[in-house]
Write a protein that holds these residues in place. Structure first.
Motif, PDB file in Angstrom:
ATOM      1  N   LEU A   1       0.830  -1.205   0.000  1.00 12.68           N
ATOM      2  CA  LEU A   1       0.000   0.000   0.000  1.00 12.68           C
ATOM      3  C   LEU A   1       0.863   1.252   0.000  1.00 12.68           C
ATOM      4  O   LEU A   1       0.589   2.193  -0.765  1.00 12.68           O
ATOM      5  CB  LEU A   1      -0.927  -0.010   1.214  1.00 12.68           C
ATOM      6  N   ARG A   2       1.907   1.281   0.810  1.00 16.60           N
ATOM      7  CA  ARG A   2       2.782   2.457   0.845  1.00 16.60           C
ATOM      8  C   ARG A   2       3.435   2.682  -0.512  1.00 16.60           C
ATOM      9  O   ARG A   2       3.535   3.822  -0.996  1.00 16.60           O
ATOM     10  CB  ARG A   2       3.847   2.300   1.935  1.00 16.60           C
ATOM     11  N   ALA A   3       3.880   1.599  -1.161  1.00 16.96           N
ATOM     12  CA  ALA A   3       4.516   1.725  -2.474  1.00 16.96           C
ATOM     13  C   ALA A   3       3.521   2.237  -3.515  1.00 16.96           C
ATOM     14  O   ALA A   3       3.844   3.120  -4.322  1.00 16.96           O
ATOM     15  CB  ALA A   3       5.093   0.382  -2.910  1.00 16.96           C
ATOM     16  N   GLY A   4       2.298   1.694  -3.501  1.00 15.16           N
ATOM     17  CA  GLY A   4       1.293   2.133  -4.457  1.00 15.16           C
ATOM     18  C   GLY A   4       0.894   3.583  -4.250  1.00 15.16           C
ATOM     19  O   GLY A   4       0.783   4.356  -5.208  1.00 15.16           O
ATOM     20  N   GLU A   5       0.686   3.985  -3.001  1.00 13.87           N
ATOM     21  CA  GLU A   5       0.282   5.362  -2.741  1.00 13.87           C
ATOM     22  C   GLU A   5       1.408   6.349  -3.048  1.00 13.87           C
ATOM     23  O   GLU A   5       1.150   7.478  -3.473  1.00 13.87           O
ATOM     24  CB  GLU A   5      -0.193   5.499  -1.299  1.00 13.87           C
ATOM     25  N   ALA A   6       2.667   5.932  -2.841  1.00  9.40           N
ATOM     26  CA  ALA A   6       3.787   6.796  -3.210  1.00  9.40           C
ATOM     27  C   ALA A   6       3.821   7.018  -4.717  1.00  9.40           C
ATOM     28  O   ALA A   6       4.068   8.136  -5.200  1.00  9.40           O
ATOM     29  CB  ALA A   6       5.105   6.184  -2.736  1.00  9.40           C
ATOM     30  N   ARG A   7       3.550   5.960  -5.480  1.00 13.05           N
ATOM     31  CA  ARG A   7       3.580   6.082  -6.938  1.00 13.05           C
ATOM     32  C   ARG A   7       2.439   6.960  -7.446  1.00 13.05           C
ATOM     33  O   ARG A   7       2.655   7.813  -8.324  1.00 13.05           O
ATOM     34  CB  ARG A   7       3.504   4.691  -7.581  1.00 13.05           C
ATOM     35  N   ILE A   8       1.226   6.809  -6.905  1.00 14.14           N
ATOM     36  CA  ILE A   8       0.141   7.650  -7.404  1.00 14.14           C
ATOM     37  C   ILE A   8       0.342   9.107  -6.979  1.00 14.14           C
ATOM     38  O   ILE A   8      -0.107  10.019  -7.677  1.00 14.14           O
ATOM     39  CB  ILE A   8      -1.247   7.116  -6.979  1.00 14.14           C
ATOM     40  N   LYS A   9       1.055   9.335  -5.880  1.00 13.67           N
ATOM     41  CA  LYS A   9       1.392  10.709  -5.502  1.00 13.67           C
ATOM     42  C   LYS A   9       2.356  11.312  -6.521  1.00 13.67           C
ATOM     43  O   LYS A   9       2.218  12.478  -6.908  1.00 13.67           O
ATOM     44  CB  LYS A   9       2.015  10.725  -4.105  1.00 13.67           C
ATOM     45  N   GLU A  10       3.334  10.517  -6.990  1.00 10.21           N
ATOM     46  CA  GLU A  10       4.273  10.994  -8.019  1.00 10.21           C
ATOM     47  C   GLU A  10       3.535  11.334  -9.318  1.00 10.21           C
ATOM     48  O   GLU A  10       3.795  12.370  -9.933  1.00 10.21           O
ATOM     49  CB  GLU A  10       5.324   9.918  -8.313  1.00 10.21           C
ATOM     50  N   ILE A  11       2.629  10.460  -9.729  1.00 13.56           N
ATOM     51  CA  ILE A  11       1.874  10.720 -10.963  1.00 13.56           C
ATOM     52  C   ILE A  11       1.021  11.965 -10.790  1.00 13.56           C
ATOM     53  O   ILE A  11       0.909  12.798 -11.698  1.00 13.56           O
ATOM     54  CB  ILE A  11       0.993   9.505 -11.321  1.00 13.56           C
ATOM     55  N   GLY A  12       0.402  12.123  -9.597  1.00 14.90           N
ATOM     56  CA  GLY A  12      -0.401  13.307  -9.340  1.00 14.90           C
ATOM     57  C   GLY A  12       0.406  14.589  -9.451  1.00 14.90           C
ATOM     58  O   GLY A  12      -0.078  15.588  -9.992  1.00 14.90           O
ATOM     59  N   ALA A  13       1.641  14.571  -8.958  1.00 15.46           N
ATOM     60  CA  ALA A  13       2.497  15.751  -9.054  1.00 15.46           C
ATOM     61  C   ALA A  13       2.783  16.089 -10.517  1.00 15.46           C
ATOM     62  O   ALA A  13       2.796  17.267 -10.912  1.00 15.46           O
ATOM     63  CB  ALA A  13       3.798  15.516  -8.298  1.00 15.46           C
ATOM     64  N   GLN A  14       2.999  15.074 -11.340  1.00 13.97           N
ATOM     65  CA  GLN A  14       3.225  15.308 -12.767  1.00 13.97           C
ATOM     66  C   GLN A  14       1.991  15.917 -13.432  1.00 13.97           C
ATOM     67  O   GLN A  14       2.096  16.836 -14.252  1.00 13.97           O
ATOM     68  CB  GLN A  14       3.597  13.989 -13.457  1.00 13.97           C
ATOM     69  N   LEU A  15       0.798  15.414 -13.067  1.00  9.57           N
ATOM     70  CA  LEU A  15      -0.429  15.945 -13.636  1.00  9.57           C
ATOM     71  C   LEU A  15      -0.647  17.395 -13.204  1.00  9.57           C
ATOM     72  O   LEU A  15      -1.122  18.226 -13.996  1.00  9.57           O
ATOM     73  CB  LEU A  15      -1.612  15.082 -13.219  1.00  9.57           C
ATOM     74  N   ARG A  16      -0.311  17.743 -11.979  1.00  9.07           N
ATOM     75  CA  ARG A  16      -0.465  19.119 -11.505  1.00  9.07           C
ATOM     76  C   ARG A  16       0.463  20.054 -12.278  1.00  9.07           C
ATOM     77  O   ARG A  16       0.071  21.176 -12.627  1.00  9.07           O
ATOM     78  CB  ARG A  16      -0.195  19.218 -10.029  1.00  9.07           C
ATOM     79  N   ARG A  17       1.689  19.609 -12.525  1.00  8.16           N
ATOM     80  CA  ARG A  17       2.629  20.464 -13.269  1.00  8.16           C
ATOM     81  C   ARG A  17       2.119  20.730 -14.682  1.00  8.16           C
ATOM     82  O   ARG A  17       2.405  21.777 -15.255  1.00  8.16           O
ATOM     83  CB  ARG A  17       4.005  19.787 -13.319  1.00  8.16           C
ATOM     84  N   ARG A  18       1.369  19.788 -15.232  1.00 10.80           N
ATOM     85  CA  ARG A  18       0.819  19.967 -16.578  1.00 10.80           C
ATOM     86  C   ARG A  18      -0.551  20.605 -16.545  1.00 10.80           C
ATOM     87  O   ARG A  18      -1.192  20.765 -17.602  1.00 10.80           O
ATOM     88  CB  ARG A  18       0.734  18.601 -17.286  1.00 10.80           C
ATOM     89  N   GLY A  19      -1.043  20.982 -15.353  1.00 10.38           N
ATOM     90  CA  GLY A  19      -2.330  21.642 -15.238  1.00 10.38           C
ATOM     91  C   GLY A  19      -3.519  20.741 -15.434  1.00 10.38           C
ATOM     92  O   GLY A  19      -4.636  21.212 -15.684  1.00 10.38           O
ATOM     93  N   ARG A  20      -3.336  19.432 -15.279  1.00  7.60           N
ATOM     94  CA  ARG A  20      -4.413  18.472 -15.513  1.00  7.60           C
ATOM     95  C   ARG A  20      -5.306  18.304 -14.291  1.00  7.60           C
ATOM     96  O   ARG A  20      -6.456  17.918 -14.421  1.00  7.60           O
ATOM     97  CB  ARG A  20      -3.831  17.114 -15.906  1.00  7.60           C
ATOM     98  N   ILE A  21      -4.760  18.547 -13.097  1.00  8.91           N
ATOM     99  CA  ILE A  21      -5.552  18.472 -11.872  1.00  8.91           C
ATOM    100  C   ILE A  21      -5.206  19.672 -11.010  1.00  8.91           C
ATOM    101  O   ILE A  21      -4.146  20.299 -11.188  1.00  8.91           O
ATOM    102  CB  ILE A  21      -5.322  17.160 -11.091  1.00  8.91           C
ATOM    103  N   GLY A  22      -6.099  19.996 -10.047  1.00 12.57           N
ATOM    104  CA  GLY A  22      -5.870  21.131  -9.191  1.00 12.57           C
ATOM    105  C   GLY A  22      -4.934  20.842  -8.042  1.00 12.57           C
ATOM    106  O   GLY A  22      -4.581  19.726  -7.780  1.00 12.57           O
TER     107      GLY A  22
END
Length: 264
Positions: free
Chosen positions: A243-264
């Motif tokens: 669970l920790r590994a999975g949540e760390a990875r989705i946090k990384e993807i979320g940061a990438q999406l924020r930099r591209r303006g895809r999520i708030g």
């Protein structure tokens, strides 16, 4: 989620209904059963450690996920989105008409829960049929789904006409079974099932159905999951470490999406 649980009389073959629920409404979505109470969202949101299986019964949905897949899923279509190590996705209703369907979460085994994410989308013509059943996941009769789901799972969409009878014989080892009726009404022995989800007692016995009226329902059977499940907000894993590994990875993807303006 609140459910009403009880044990009722025996069904043919010895099965009994042990839980039944009409679910809870969240805006346009009815959540029949959930491992956790999450906010209902259709904008980009993450998952890890599970696969979502969406069966669209009516309407059209636009989809996109971070595996690179995007498009329009028509009525009769099926989505299989294996989140594995982590993925973000969304789905949006298109047009002014109603959208109706089911989404099932499938907990992945340890060897897949941190694997490479992948998604697959099927048109209605690509979903195999045996008798009144379309085979969404697994294999039944002479029909086998092209979706690479983990072994030991069957998931069927069944349509019966009023008065029609049908029997389901679970494969060997499938001692877990449930169904959900969205339209119509069914009888299993003396039990009436309508607009609800029911879970049967553990056994490999045959289930026999009679449709009181034209009916449409999903039916699942499976080998019981051998692992305890560890729940995150959008994730399901078999250990705290996974669970920790999975949540760390989705946090990384979320940061990438924020930099591209895809999520708030």
């Amino acid at each position: 989620m609140q459910t009403t649980a009880h044990t009722s009389g025996p069904l043919r073959g010895g099965k009994a209904i042990v839980t039944r629920t009409a679910g809870r409404q969240h805006g346009p979505v009815k959540r029949l059963v959930s491992p956790v109470e999450t906010e209902m969202r259709f904008s980009m949101h993450p998952h890890s450690g599970l696969a979502t299986t969406t069966v669209l019964l009516e309407g059209e949905v636009g989809y996109e996920d971070t595996t690179g897949a995007s498009g329009i899923m028509p009525a009769g279509g099926v989505e299989w989105m294996n989140a594995g190590m982590g993925v973000w996705h969304d789905g949006r209703a298109r047009g002014d008409g109603p959208v109706r369907g089911y989404q099932l979460w499938v907990a992945l085994p340890p060897e897949l829960e941190l694997g490479e994410p992948c998604s697959q989308y099927l048109s209605a013509s690509e979903v195999p049929r045996t008798g009144p059943a379309r085979v969404i996941l697994g294999r039944y009769g002479d029909a086998e789904s092209p979706i690479p789901a983990p072994p030991g799972i069957n998931y069927l969409l069944v349509q019966l006409s009023a008065g029609e009878q049908w029997q389901y014989t679970p494969p060997a080892g499938h001692n877990v079974a449930w169904l959900s009726v969205q339209r119509g009404a069914l009888r299993v022995a003396d039990e009436l099932i309508s607009d609800e989800l029911v879970v049967f007692g553990e056994s490999e016995d045959v289930l026999a159905f009679t449709a009181d009226e034209d009916s449409e329902f999903v039916l699942g059977s499976a080998v019981a999951h051998p692992n305890n499940l560890v729940l995150g907000y959008y994730s399901v894993h078999t250990s705290s470490e996974a669970l920790r590994a999975g949540e760390a990875r989705i946090k990384e993807i979320g940061a990438q999406l924020r930099r591209r303006g895809r999520i708030g």
